[in-house]
Design a protein around this motif. Structure first.
Motif, PDB file in Angstrom:
ATOM      1  N   ASN A  81       0.822  -1.207   0.000  1.00 41.16           N
ATOM      2  CA  ASN A  81       0.000   0.000   0.000  1.00 41.16           C
ATOM      3  C   ASN A  81       0.854   1.254   0.000  1.00 41.16           C
ATOM      4  N   TYR A 153     -18.816  24.862  -2.242  1.00 44.44           N
ATOM      5  CA  TYR A 153     -20.010  24.394  -2.941  1.00 44.44           C
ATOM      6  C   TYR A 153     -21.111  24.175  -1.927  1.00 44.44           C
ATOM      7  N   PRO A 154     -22.357  24.415  -2.233  1.00 45.34           N
ATOM      8  CA  PRO A 154     -22.876  25.071  -3.436  1.00 45.34           C
ATOM      9  C   PRO A 154     -22.950  26.594  -3.332  1.00 45.34           C
ATOM     10  N   ARG A 176     -14.527  18.564  -6.044  1.00 42.59           N
ATOM     11  CA  ARG A 176     -14.739  17.158  -6.400  1.00 42.59           C
ATOM     12  C   ARG A 176     -14.181  16.892  -7.783  1.00 42.59           C
ATOM     13  N   ASN A 264      -8.031  15.477  -1.303  1.00 45.15           N
ATOM     14  CA  ASN A 264      -9.231  15.164  -2.093  1.00 45.15           C
ATOM     15  C   ASN A 264      -9.162  15.850  -3.452  1.00 45.15           C
TER      16      ASN A 264
ATOM     17  N   HIS B 242     -28.892  19.426   0.500  1.00 50.26           N
ATOM     18  CA  HIS B 242     -28.372  20.600  -0.199  1.00 50.26           C
ATOM     19  C   HIS B 242     -26.956  20.373  -0.687  1.00 50.26           C
ATOM     20  N   LYS B 243     -26.408  19.187  -0.419  1.00 49.31           N
ATOM     21  CA  LYS B 243     -25.066  18.816  -0.886  1.00 49.31           C
ATOM     22  C   LYS B 243     -23.987  19.784  -0.398  1.00 49.31           C
ATOM     23  N   GLY B 244     -24.171  20.338   0.759  1.00 48.10           N
ATOM     24  CA  GLY B 244     -23.156  21.240   1.314  1.00 48.10           C
ATOM     25  C   GLY B 244     -22.234  20.446   2.211  1.00 48.10           C
ATOM     26  N   THR B 250     -22.827  27.129   3.554  1.00 47.91           N
ATOM     27  CA  THR B 250     -24.106  26.518   3.195  1.00 47.91           C
ATOM     28  C   THR B 250     -24.873  26.088   4.444  1.00 47.91           C
ATOM     29  N   LEU B 259     -31.583  28.975   2.940  1.00 47.29           N
ATOM     30  CA  LEU B 259     -31.603  27.763   2.149  1.00 47.29           C
ATOM     31  C   LEU B 259     -32.570  26.837   2.886  1.00 47.29           C
ATOM     32  N   THR B 420     -13.705  10.328   2.926  1.00 45.18           N
ATOM     33  CA  THR B 420     -13.021  10.763   1.700  1.00 45.18           C
ATOM     34  C   THR B 420     -12.780   9.625   0.714  1.00 45.18           C
ATOM     35  N   GLN B 421     -12.547   8.404   1.212  1.00 41.81           N
ATOM     36  CA  GLN B 421     -12.218   7.310   0.294  1.00 41.81           C
ATOM     37  C   GLN B 421     -13.457   6.539  -0.132  1.00 41.81           C
ATOM     38  N   THR B 424     -18.091   9.705   0.118  1.00 44.08           N
ATOM     39  CA  THR B 424     -18.269  10.776  -0.860  1.00 44.08           C
ATOM     40  C   THR B 424     -18.108  10.272  -2.294  1.00 44.08           C
ATOM     41  N   PRO B 425     -17.001   9.581  -2.637  1.00 41.93           N
ATOM     42  CA  PRO B 425     -16.876   9.121  -4.025  1.00 41.93           C
ATOM     43  C   PRO B 425     -17.989   8.148  -4.427  1.00 41.93           C
ATOM     44  N   LYS B 428     -21.403  10.087  -4.821  1.00 41.48           N
ATOM     45  CA  LYS B 428     -21.382  10.988  -5.968  1.00 41.48           C
ATOM     46  C   LYS B 428     -21.188  10.232  -7.276  1.00 41.48           C
ATOM     47  N   GLU B 430     -18.634   8.416  -8.262  1.00 42.24           N
ATOM     48  CA  GLU B 430     -17.287   8.377  -8.836  1.00 42.24           C
ATOM     49  C   GLU B 430     -16.679   6.980  -8.759  1.00 42.24           C
ATOM     50  N   LYS B 431     -17.177   6.158  -7.832  1.00 36.19           N
ATOM     51  CA  LYS B 431     -16.653   4.802  -7.662  1.00 36.19           C
ATOM     52  C   LYS B 431     -17.833   3.868  -7.444  1.00 36.19           C
ATOM     53  N   ALA B 442      -7.696  -0.113   1.990  1.00 32.36           N
ATOM     54  CA  ALA B 442      -6.277   0.124   1.683  1.00 32.36           C
ATOM     55  C   ALA B 442      -5.774   1.358   2.418  1.00 32.36           C
TER      56      ALA B 442
END
Lengths: 322, 454
Positions: A81, A153-154, A176, A264, B242-244, B250, B259, B420-421, B424-425, B428, B430-431, B442
């Motif tokens: 790793n 954001y946002p 992101r 990130n 609200h994805k803040g 936010t 908001l 973070t690993q 969120t990904p 969203k 991304e993974k 890992a």
């Protein structure tokens, strides 16, 4: 000199009369050497030693065993790793550095040649130089927090502005996006350092014998020709100095990525220095891996600097032979 | 000769009386370390006046950039028994587990406490102050139970909810929570969102787990966490937040009502020090309740529109513990040991002090007995900020629900890696799930070389 002890023996009283102030000098330089030994030289040796031990966690920082090259092997073993994270961080660092360095040196060169140009005679040079240099004075922490809030954001200034100008329909999540995150870091590095580079370039250009420029003008050179044929070749040593210092600074880049993106998104802004920090000062406190990683980075920097200066030297020799 | 003898005798006598006098009102000095002046305030107010013989040397190392923990770490690793090393030190929620699990903190029974002394403490706060083997090493004076705060006007307009009881039914568990979020979205045409971000949910949701991150040196991914990932993915894809992010502009915009956001997961301190000062723009320190309300009404804020319910899960968020330096406990003489015990007792266990703290500052304290006493005191605790709801009662019920046993010293780092690993990904898009989980494992393995990760 040989006589001195004899006279001292003959009349010891005489010696007292002549007071020597020489040794006070040592007292005055002592603070620096003590601080240097304790806070710089000793930690360097300590890091080298730690890299060869099993020092994981604070308990083992002083009380540990030497285990040879095992820690280093992990960094060159594709199945570990550490290998993956270290070289990924290394790649990120190089990309971020390149996107900062190329614009930085170009901008600095252009500005330096404008400011030193005898034909242009720009007004208010002092003010411009100061304004351009200014970002360098602000601490990186402040800048990181400023840009983080600008690009959040946002709801954040940049998103609001782009939406108001009709460039975006929906807010964009800058942190992101790999390209945007790296771009913002590169931009900050560029913005902070091009003024500094420019000042050094100006100093370099001012050091060139004005007779050469005059001769060029008399021979009918265009200002472009003067830049490419006279200025640039003669400030090569300064360029090299800039390249080396920027490379060292770039490879040890830490504050902006740490404070603004924390590596990130998906570790694409993780840098080598951040990797070293997270190994040594978070998680299990892997001091041994952190030290080994630092030494590998140190090795890479030494090799790069050596190669660059060597390349420059050879060209100089070649030039002289011609 | 006689003269000399009498002189010597007189001197000896004098000296012995002098030393006796010193022993009589001997002052003990305790070194206390903390990351803020909060404990110093408590000591000066509630401890020093009644204990003039115990001198407190208070040292503050603010924890910006982990300065405090690094200071403690290096001091404890090198010279834990030095005079300038702390006798008693403060431990914040983020790293209290790290220190109670280490050898740096003393078993409180070694200081002379007995298990009975802790009988009336709120369980979650006790559990967090214990090491892996269940040894009590840290105690807190506060308790920080969490609740769910919601906007009454939005709940009524879009969900037809008029009482907190009805609202609690709408958020009784996480499935109904998501259903309510969907209902809210449909009713408001997507304008009003359930929460600001997934991170807000995590603060409560992590207490849903049956086991903490690490069990017997092994990384555990609790089944509940897969449900959490599914839930957040749904919320992200269906646009229910609200994805803040927590503590962002936010977040505060949601509190001010700019908001439109229905729910916030906040603990005791969050109600008073986060939500209230941010319920409208222009709220300044030292404003009275009336002034805040006026300011909120003038700027379209949310003062008085908030209500609170227990929410889907009992949780705790934050808090400060105090522990004793193990090396100092080993070498201390009886007087010093007694002084250390007395300081910790007065700050965290003494019912009179805790009652005073509760009355003076409105803090929610760590003793069930004192909480009950405060509730029985016929005081008017109708909170105008909550539209007349009595917050102490709800927190008192929530306080005993949270399971503090799942907290571990790995939480701070692993929570952040999980976010973070993995979270969120994945949410969203991304993974995919497998990659996200594998990357998370890992990353944990890389940071914690001594953990087993399977």
């Amino acid at each position: 000199m040989q006589k001195a002890p004899a006279t001292a023996q003959a009349s010891p009283k005489k010696k007292r009369k002549g007071v020597s102030y020489d040794h006070y000098g040592y007292l005055f330089v002592a603070p620096f050497f003590i601080v240097f030994l304790v806070f710089q030289l000793y930690p360097i040796f300590f890091t080298f030693r730690t890299a060869f031990t099993d020092a994981i966690g604070w308990e083992k920082i002083l009380d540990n065993n030497l285990i040879g090259w095992d820690n280093f092997k992990l960094f060159f073993d594709p199945s570990s790793n550490l290998f993956v994270s270290y070289w990924r961080a290394f790649g990120n660092t190089i990309v971020i550095w390149l996107f900062n360095f190329v614009p930085q040196i170009s901008m600095a060169l252009i500005l330096a040649s404008w400011f030193t140009s005898g034909q242009m005679r720009l007004r208010g040079q002092g003010a411009f130089k100061m304004l351009i240099f200014m970002p360098n004075i602000i601490t990186a922490t402040t800048i990181a927090i400023l840009f983080f809030s600008l690009f959040s954001y946002p709801i954040a200034p940049v998103n609001t502005l782009l939406q108001q100008f009709g460039l975006l329909n929906l807010p964009f999540e800058f942190f992101r996006s790999t390209a945007a995150s790296r771009g913002i870091i590169s931009f900050i590095q560029w913005w902070m350092w091009y003024g500094n580079t420019m000042i050094i370039m100006i100093a370099g250009i001012m050091g060139i014998n004005p007779a050469l420029f005059e001769a060029g003008l008399v021979d009918g050179c265009s200002s472009r020709q003067i830049f490419w044929k006279i200025t640039l070749p003669l400030i090569k040593p300064i360029l090299l100095y800039n390249l080396v210092t920027s490379l060292v600074g770039g490879l040890t880049m830490f504050d902006i990525p740490q404070l603004m993106t924390q590596g990130n998104p998906n570790n694409t802004t993780d840098t080598v220095a951040r990797f070293i920090y997270s190994q040594g000062f978070t998680g299990s406190h892997n001091f041994n891996y952190a030290s080994a990683a630092s030494i590998i980075l140190f090795g890479i920097i030494v090799v790069c600097s050596f190669l660059l200066s060597q390349a420059m030297k050879d060209r100089d020799k070649g030039a002289k032979k011609k | 000769m006689k003269k000399l003898l009498s002189l010597v005798l007189a001197a000896v006598l004098l000296m012995s009386t002098m030393s006796f006098a010193v022993a009589e009102d001997e002052t003990v000095t305790l070194v206390v370390w903390s990351f803020s002046d909060e404990i110093d305030g408590l000591i000066q107010k509630y401890f020093t006046p009644t204990h003039p013989n115990i001198k407190i040397e208070y040292q503050i190392y603010p924890n910006d950039g982990n300065q405090y923990t690094q200071k403690v770490d290096s001091m404890m690793a090198a010279t834990p028994d030095a005079a300038e090393a702390p006798d008693v030190f403060a431990l914040e929620a983020a790293y209290v587990k790290k220190y109670v699990d280490s050898d740096y903190t003393a078993d409180l029974l070694d200081l002379g406490f007995t298990a009975d002394d802790f009988a009336s403490c709120i369980p979650a706060m006790l559990q967090i102050g214990q090491n892996e083997a269940g040894v009590q090493k840290g105690l807190a004076w506060q308790s920080t139970p969490g609740a769910l705060m919601y906007r009454a006007s939005l709940a009524e307009q879009y969900l037809g909810v008029t009482t907190p009881e009805e609202m609690q039914e709408k958020v009784a568990d996480w499935d109904t929570f998501v259903e309510t979020a969907e209902e809210l979205k449909d009713a408001s045409n997507g304008e009003v969102k359930m929460v600001i971000c997934g991170g807000d949910i995590w603060n409560a949701y992590q207490y849903q787990r049956a086991e903490g991150w690490v069990v017997d040196g092994k990384l555990v991914i609790d089944d509940q966490l897969y449900d959490y990932l599914d839930m957040l993915k749904t919320m992200e894809e269906d646009d229910l937040t609200h994805k803040g992010s927590t503590w962002s502009e936010t977040w505060y915009a949601g509190m001010r009502g700019e908001l439109p956001t229905l729910c916030f997961f906040l603990p005791t301190w969050g109600l008073h020090y986060t939500l209230k000062p941010n319920c409208a723009s222009g709220i300044a320190d030292g404003m009275t309740e009336e002034e805040m309300k006026a300011q909120s009404d003038a700027t379209g804020g949310t003062y008085g529109d908030w209500r609170m319910v227990a929410g889907p899960v009992g949780y705790s968020w934050g808090g400060t513990w105090v522990g004793a330096n193990a090396a100092k406990v080993k070498t201390a003489d009886e007087t010093k040991l007694a002084a250390m015990k007395e300081l910790i007792r007065v700050l965290t266990l003494d019912e009179d002090t805790l009652y005073k703290i509760a009355v003076d500052s409105g803090d929610f304290v760590s003793s069930n007995a004192v909480v009950e006493k405060v509730l029985n005191d016929d005081i008017d605790d109708a909170n105008p900020f909550l539209g007349g709801q009595a917050h102490y009662q709800i927190f008192a019920e929530a306080a005993n629900l949270a399971n503090g046993a799942i907290m571990s010293r790995y939480d701070e780092t692993i929570n952040s890696l999980f976010d973070t690993q993995c979270v969120t990904p994945y949410t969203k898009g991304e993974k995919d799930l497998d990659t996200a989980i594998a990357d998370f494992k890992a990353a944990v393995k890389t940071q914690f070389s001594d953990l087993v990760v399977e």
